[in-house]
Design a protein around this motif. Structure first.
Motif, PDB file in Angstrom:
ATOM      1  N   ARG A 251       9.229  -9.674  38.765  1.00  0.00           N
ATOM      2  CA  ARG A 251       9.770 -11.019  38.940  1.00  0.00           C
ATOM      3  C   ARG A 251       8.667 -12.066  38.759  1.00  0.00           C
ATOM      4  O   ARG A 251       8.874 -13.111  38.148  1.00  0.00           O
ATOM      5  CB  ARG A 251      10.398 -11.132  40.324  1.00  0.00           C
ATOM      6  N   GLY A 252       7.453 -11.755  39.300  1.00  0.00           N
ATOM      7  CA  GLY A 252       6.341 -12.690  39.159  1.00  0.00           C
ATOM      8  C   GLY A 252       5.928 -12.888  37.724  1.00  0.00           C
ATOM      9  O   GLY A 252       5.528 -13.989  37.317  1.00  0.00           O
ATOM     10  N   ARG A 253       6.031 -11.833  36.919  1.00  0.00           N
ATOM     11  CA  ARG A 253       5.701 -11.953  35.509  1.00  0.00           C
ATOM     12  C   ARG A 253       6.672 -12.901  34.810  1.00  0.00           C
ATOM     13  O   ARG A 253       6.275 -13.721  33.987  1.00  0.00           O
ATOM     14  CB  ARG A 253       5.728 -10.564  34.854  1.00  0.00           C
ATOM     15  N   ARG A 254       7.959 -12.797  35.160  1.00  0.00           N
ATOM     16  CA  ARG A 254       8.942 -13.699  34.554  1.00  0.00           C
ATOM     17  C   ARG A 254       8.703 -15.137  35.005  1.00  0.00           C
ATOM     18  O   ARG A 254       8.833 -16.068  34.219  1.00  0.00           O
ATOM     19  CB  ARG A 254      10.367 -13.257  34.931  1.00  0.00           C
ATOM     20  N   VAL A 255       8.357 -15.297  36.290  1.00  0.00           N
ATOM     21  CA  VAL A 255       8.094 -16.649  36.798  1.00  0.00           C
ATOM     22  C   VAL A 255       6.873 -17.243  36.122  1.00  0.00           C
ATOM     23  O   VAL A 255       6.845 -18.426  35.764  1.00  0.00           O
ATOM     24  CB  VAL A 255       7.913 -16.614  38.329  1.00  0.00           C
ATOM     25  N   ALA A 256       5.820 -16.416  35.943  1.00  0.00           N
ATOM     26  CA  ALA A 256       4.604 -16.909  35.288  1.00  0.00           C
ATOM     27  C   ALA A 256       4.891 -17.352  33.860  1.00  0.00           C
ATOM     28  O   ALA A 256       4.324 -18.333  33.368  1.00  0.00           O
ATOM     29  CB  ALA A 256       3.535 -15.816  35.303  1.00  0.00           C
ATOM     30  N   ASN A 257       5.763 -16.627  33.192  1.00  0.00           N
ATOM     31  CA  ASN A 257       6.158 -17.008  31.837  1.00  0.00           C
ATOM     32  C   ASN A 257       7.208 -18.108  31.832  1.00  0.00           C
ATOM     33  O   ASN A 257       7.622 -18.552  30.773  1.00  0.00           O
ATOM     34  CB  ASN A 257       6.694 -15.790  31.076  1.00  0.00           C
ATOM     35  N   GLU A 258       7.635 -18.510  33.052  1.00  0.00           N
ATOM     36  CA  GLU A 258       8.619 -19.588  33.232  1.00  0.00           C
ATOM     37  C   GLU A 258       9.901 -19.315  32.461  1.00  0.00           C
ATOM     38  O   GLU A 258      10.453 -20.189  31.797  1.00  0.00           O
ATOM     39  CB  GLU A 258       8.023 -20.931  32.851  1.00  0.00           C
ATOM     40  N   VAL A 259      10.356 -18.050  32.548  1.00  0.00           N
ATOM     41  CA  VAL A 259      11.632 -17.674  31.934  1.00  0.00           C
ATOM     42  C   VAL A 259      12.746 -17.969  32.941  1.00  0.00           C
ATOM     43  O   VAL A 259      12.757 -17.399  34.041  1.00  0.00           O
ATOM     44  CB  VAL A 259      11.647 -16.182  31.554  1.00  0.00           C
ATOM     45  N   PRO A 260      13.685 -18.840  32.633  1.00  0.00           N
ATOM     46  CA  PRO A 260      14.774 -19.135  33.572  1.00  0.00           C
ATOM     47  C   PRO A 260      15.606 -17.884  33.847  1.00  0.00           C
ATOM     48  O   PRO A 260      15.754 -17.010  32.982  1.00  0.00           O
ATOM     49  CB  PRO A 260      15.605 -20.201  32.829  1.00  0.00           C
ATOM     50  N   SER A 261      16.123 -17.784  35.080  1.00  0.00           N
ATOM     51  CA  SER A 261      16.903 -16.605  35.452  1.00  0.00           C
ATOM     52  C   SER A 261      18.265 -17.011  35.984  1.00  0.00           C
ATOM     53  O   SER A 261      18.406 -18.022  36.687  1.00  0.00           O
ATOM     54  CB  SER A 261      16.155 -15.784  36.512  1.00  0.00           C
ATOM     55  N   VAL A 262      19.264 -16.185  35.656  1.00  0.00           N
ATOM     56  CA  VAL A 262      20.635 -16.377  36.126  1.00  0.00           C
ATOM     57  C   VAL A 262      21.056 -15.098  36.832  1.00  0.00           C
ATOM     58  O   VAL A 262      20.908 -14.002  36.277  1.00  0.00           O
ATOM     59  CB  VAL A 262      21.607 -16.680  34.961  1.00  0.00           C
ATOM     60  N   ALA A 263      21.564 -15.207  38.057  1.00  0.00           N
ATOM     61  CA  ALA A 263      22.052 -14.054  38.808  1.00  0.00           C
ATOM     62  C   ALA A 263      23.572 -14.085  38.839  1.00  0.00           C
ATOM     63  O   ALA A 263      24.174 -15.104  39.186  1.00  0.00           O
ATOM     64  CB  ALA A 263      21.493 -14.052  40.230  1.00  0.00           C
ATOM     65  N   ILE A 264      24.187 -12.972  38.452  1.00  0.00           N
ATOM     66  CA  ILE A 264      25.647 -12.868  38.482  1.00  0.00           C
ATOM     67  C   ILE A 264      26.038 -12.277  39.834  1.00  0.00           C
ATOM     68  O   ILE A 264      25.678 -11.147  40.156  1.00  0.00           O
ATOM     69  CB  ILE A 264      26.162 -11.972  37.340  1.00  0.00           C
ATOM     70  N   VAL A 265      26.749 -13.046  40.628  1.00  0.00           N
ATOM     71  CA  VAL A 265      27.197 -12.596  41.944  1.00  0.00           C
ATOM     72  C   VAL A 265      28.715 -12.689  42.000  1.00  0.00           C
ATOM     73  O   VAL A 265      29.347 -13.348  41.177  1.00  0.00           O
ATOM     74  CB  VAL A 265      26.575 -13.439  43.079  1.00  0.00           C
ATOM     75  N   GLY A 266      29.300 -12.024  42.984  1.00  0.00           N
ATOM     76  CA  GLY A 266      30.749 -12.092  43.130  1.00  0.00           C
ATOM     77  C   GLY A 266      31.293 -10.917  43.914  1.00  0.00           C
ATOM     78  O   GLY A 266      30.556 -10.002  44.306  1.00  0.00           O
ATOM     79  N   TYR A 267      32.586 -10.945  44.128  1.00  0.00           N
ATOM     80  CA  TYR A 267      33.277  -9.891  44.860  1.00  0.00           C
ATOM     81  C   TYR A 267      33.257  -8.609  44.046  1.00  0.00           C
ATOM     82  O   TYR A 267      33.154  -8.627  42.814  1.00  0.00           O
ATOM     83  CB  TYR A 267      34.727 -10.321  45.111  1.00  0.00           C
ATOM     84  N   THR A 268      33.340  -7.480  44.741  1.00  0.00           N
ATOM     85  CA  THR A 268      33.367  -6.215  44.025  1.00  0.00           C
ATOM     86  C   THR A 268      34.583  -6.131  43.101  1.00  0.00           C
ATOM     87  O   THR A 268      35.680  -6.569  43.448  1.00  0.00           O
ATOM     88  CB  THR A 268      33.376  -5.026  45.015  1.00  0.00           C
ATOM     89  N   ASN A 269      34.352  -5.599  41.918  1.00  0.00           N
ATOM     90  CA  ASN A 269      35.394  -5.429  40.899  1.00  0.00           C
ATOM     91  C   ASN A 269      35.935  -6.753  40.375  1.00  0.00           C
ATOM     92  O   ASN A 269      37.055  -6.816  39.875  1.00  0.00           O
ATOM     93  CB  ASN A 269      36.561  -4.570  41.430  1.00  0.00           C
ATOM     94  N   ALA A 270      35.133  -7.819  40.451  1.00  0.00           N
ATOM     95  CA  ALA A 270      35.557  -9.106  39.891  1.00  0.00           C
ATOM     96  C   ALA A 270      35.291  -9.189  38.392  1.00  0.00           C
ATOM     97  O   ALA A 270      35.762 -10.105  37.729  1.00  0.00           O
ATOM     98  CB  ALA A 270      34.857 -10.264  40.607  1.00  0.00           C
ATOM     99  N   GLY A 271      34.513  -8.231  37.860  1.00  0.00           N
ATOM    100  CA  GLY A 271      34.224  -8.226  36.427  1.00  0.00           C
ATOM    101  C   GLY A 271      32.831  -8.736  36.092  1.00  0.00           C
ATOM    102  O   GLY A 271      32.612  -9.267  35.003  1.00  0.00           O
TER     103      GLY A 271
END
Length: 487
Positions: A251-271
């Protein structure tokens, strides 16, 4: 009316009672409503094919579901029990019957009340069930007493979810997290036989150090089990902490490279996994089952203007997610809390999608309280629009303003979602104009990969660029700059 009087009623009295017009907020409930136990229709998964039934009886547990309706509407209580049925089927069980009792609160001794336990025992006997699953987390005393009275195995919702996680965990970290959660759940529920399994010490059996005053019960089997489990819990915590260090490094490597991150969250089996595949072509496992994804998957993707970002598929949530799981999976869930954007996926075909949103936000809020940091911005996405009716979708547009409606299966709305993601991702802060020599072509490649190229022209002395980049790349390009500005 006494409880014994209720027990003398025939089946129709307490199985066919209609509670749809009962308002739980009006104060004290009627005694008959509170004590009644009724069937929930449509939960049985019995099969007609005799050969298949015989096969399932060999392989699957036959279960009766029991819930206590303490608040909300009748529809919500039945939806909760229907979800419990899906959980039971996911764990590999055959659901024979679903029962709900109306009470102000669960009975502190036997969950559904001592009078109704006898009726439950009769139902278990008549259906041939070998397990009772309760729609809630039972105390050790409730588990023990209910099991003694119905004379079959009794588990609660928490144990069922832990069992599903144990079946689906694949990675070393996932297996360790699930085992830790199971042991934390097990410790207060250990059962023993006291001195009957104690280790005797003293006398000749105690060796040279024994003698008068040391004879008697030593460490019991229960104490030995508890000590061994605590030792294993400590070891698992150390292993997970070491794995978390590796995760932090990536994660620190991605932050150092300043790569934006998107986390997919949601209810189970939401797709969520389907949506990850639709956006990135990741090819991760997609299954119409609860908790099919336990191990987070991170994939790189690009916006239409060439900016790189990461998408992480996380474990699904569920109503009343066991706190042991939240604790064990904290390092995984913090992937979401550290993202630049939360892509919150909602199942548009679910009977109560608003309840799903509330359950997910409740778990995320718990993580935020522990970290004392605000959550990232949220983009709500209503998935499975191909399976939802127009009335539901119209209601969700009103109830969830700003949300997008897509179908990962058909691809409807995916292009609009990708465009919205690109708009919401953080952009590089520095606009610089530079004439990069052809001998430094790697800088042009980095500008395309990590920045946003606004203008590009190949001239005699090199590549003329006007780009929006992060400060670290801007510092490297500054030796070739012709103009620079901050935005």
């Amino acid at each position: 009316m006494t409880e014994q009087t209720h027990a003398d009623h025939n089946d129709t009295d307490y199985y066919d009672t209609d509670f749809s017009d009962v308002d739980p907020s009006t104060g004290e409930l009627e005694l008959e409503d509170r004590a009644s136990l009724r069937r929930v229709a449509g939960l049985s998964t019995e099969l007609d094919d005799v050969t298949e039934v015989e096969y399932r009886q060999l392989r699957l547990e036959r279960v009766v579901l029991v819930g206590v309706w303490t608040e909300g509407t009748a529809e919500q209580s039945e939806a909760s029990l229907a979800e419990l049925a899906r959980l039971a089927e996911t764990a590999g069980s055959e659901v024979l019957e679903g029962l709900v009792q109306r009470r102000t609160r669960p009975d502190p001794a036997t969950y559904i009340g001592s009078g109704k336990v006898r009726e439950l025992r009769d139902i278990v006997g008549s259906t041939g069930a070998d397990t009772v699953i309760c729609d809630g987390e039972l105390s050790p005393g409730q588990l023990r007493q209910l099991e003694e009275k119905v004379r079959v195995k009794v588990i609660d919702r928490t144990a069922l979810i832990l069992d599903i996680f144990a079946q689906h965990a694949r990675s070393k970290e996932g297996k360790a997290q699930v085992e830790l959660a199971q042991l934390q759940y097990l410790i207060p529920r250990l059962r023993g036989w006291g001195a009957s399994l104690s280790r005797q010490a003293g006398g000749r059996a105690g060796g040279a150090n024994g003698g008068v005053g040391l004879r008697g019960p030593g460490e019991t089997k229960l104490e030995t089990d508890r000590r061994r489990i605590n030792k294993r819990v400590s070891k698992l915590r150390r292993e997970i902490a070491a794995m978390d260090t590796i995760r932090e490094t990536k994660r620190g490597r991605r932050v150092a490279n300043e790569v934006p991150s998107v986390a997919i969250v949601g209810y189970t089996n939401a797709g969520k996994s389907s949506l990850l595949n639709a956006l990135t072509g990741a090819g991760v496992l997609v299954e119409d089952a609860l908790f099919a994804t336990l191990d987070p998957t991170t994939r790189r993707s690009q916006t239409a203007d060439g900016r790189t970002f990461t998408l992480t598929d996380t474990v699904g949530f569920v109503r009343h997610l066991p706190h042991q799981l939240v604790d064990a999976f904290r390092s995984t869930l913090e992937e979401a809390a550290d993202a630049d954007l939360l892509l919150h996926v909602v199942d548009g075909a679910d009977p109560a999608p608003e309840d799903q949103v509330s359950a997910v936000r409740e778990v995320l809020a718990e993580i935020t309280r522990q970290r004392k940091e605000p959550l990232p911005p949220e983009l709500l996405v209503v998935n499975k629009t191909d399976s939802a009716d127009e009335v539901t979708l119209a209601r969700l547009r009103h109830a969830l303003p700003g949300s997008l409606q897509v179908s990962a299966r058909t691809g409807a709305g995916i292009a609009e979602l990708a465009a919205e993601l690109a708009d919401r991702l953080p952009r590089p802060q520095v606009v610089i104009e530079a004439l990069v020599p052809y001998t430094r072509g790697e800088l042009v490649a980095r500008a395309h990969a990590d920045g946003e190229v606004l203008e590009e022209e190949h001239v005699q002395d090199g590549t003329r660029l006007r780009v929006r980049v992060h400060p670290d790349l801007a510092a490297t390009l500054r030796q070739y700059e012709t103009n620079v500005s901050h935005v």
